[in-house]
Structure formats: structure tokens, C-alpha cells
Enzyme design. Sequence first.
Site, PDB file in Angstrom:
ATOM      1  N   ASP A  18       0.870  -1.162   0.000  1.00 40.54           N
ATOM      2  CA  ASP A  18       0.000   0.000   0.000  1.00 40.54           C
ATOM      3  C   ASP A  18       0.914   1.222   0.000  1.00 40.54           C
ATOM      4  OD1 ASP A  18      -2.458   1.505   0.374  1.00 40.54           O
ATOM      5  OD2 ASP A  18      -1.841   1.766   2.457  1.00 40.54           O
ATOM      6  N   ASP A  77      -0.182   5.000   1.293  1.00 40.03           N
ATOM      7  CA  ASP A  77      -0.420   5.893   2.430  1.00 40.03           C
ATOM      8  C   ASP A  77      -0.234   5.184   3.766  1.00 40.03           C
ATOM      9  OD1 ASP A  77      -1.095   7.815   0.581  1.00 40.03           O
ATOM     10  OD2 ASP A  77      -3.233   7.844   1.076  1.00 40.03           O
ATOM     11  N   LYS A  88      -9.706  -3.264  -2.639  1.00 38.27           N
ATOM     12  CA  LYS A  88      -8.358  -3.828  -2.784  1.00 38.27           C
ATOM     13  C   LYS A  88      -8.395  -5.173  -3.503  1.00 38.27           C
ATOM     14  CE  LYS A  88      -5.375  -1.247  -0.523  1.00 38.27           C
ATOM     15  NZ  LYS A  88      -4.109  -0.745  -0.661  1.00 38.27           N
TER      16      LYS A  88
END
Length: 173
Positions: free
Chosen positions: A13, A15, A100
Amino acid sequence: MTSKILPKLVVFDLDLTLWDVQVDKCNPPFHKKDESITDEKSKIVKLYPDVLNVLNSLKKYGFPLSIASRITDISGAYQLLNLFNLNGYFDHLEIYPTEKTLHFCRLSEKTNIKYEDMMFFDDDLRNIRDISKLGVICNFVENGLNKDVLEPLFNIKSMKNQSVNFISNKHSC
């Protein structure tokens, strides 16, 4: 010596995993001045301290790396990847707002790598839960990616002399 069963794709990922902000809560465009990267309101954006060492180690050992991020500000995410000089590390970028699981479906289609042969790092427990149901080995990153997160899994310093076995459940999306 037992055989190594290592991930064929390592996915991150963005962030709060690679960098210390949520792009969607910043004010792009981002700028680089000296060694600092800031948004339009001078908020400083930083990579977590071990990120480059971890990425370099994984690339050194031949792991393909990818990104799966639900960031809404897609151009802001790409801009930070460029400013931090991270683009060269990643073979596939799935950066757009969606579930996701769709990112991983597309990664699997693009790479012909099964879910159980992937490993994922994220700071969001919802994503960890959803992606682990696919059979991906998931790792919760609480305070940003650091070498301690990878050390027990890959034993990076002596990988060539060690065995690592991963077991997962098989699911499709």
C-alpha cells in the site's frame, strides 16, 4: 535443507505504509525543495526511514514489487512516487479508488501469479482482512514499513542460507 517457498510478488500500500501521510488529505501539487517534499500548504511528506533499504533489499534478492492503493488522488500518488524516486522499484502499479480485492485480481491477471504466491503490506486492517481471504500472505504495518517487519519473514541478511515457508488458504476473487 528444506525447499524455499517465498512470495513471487510483494505488494505494498502507499499511504501510511511507505509514506507518512494520506495523499487524499494533502493539498497537491507536491513540490521538492532541497531534500524536503511538501504539498501546496507546506505540509512535509516523508518516506518512513527504512523504506528505501527494504525496497533495495527486496530488489537485490529478485522480488518483483507492486503497489495496490485505493487513493482517490491518483495524480498526487504518482507525483509522490516520482518525487521520492520510487517508480523504478515497482513492476506494477494499481492505484485507483476501488476495493483492494480488484487490485489483486488485476495483479494476478497481469503477472500470472496466484494469490497464495503474493505477500502484501498495509496499514489498514480492513484491507488485511479482505486480502487475506484471497489467500495472500498479509502483514499489518502499524507505524510504516520498516526493516523489522521484513526481517522475520524474509531473513534478508541471510536469505540464501535460510528456508522460509508460507502456508495460506486458496480463494479466488
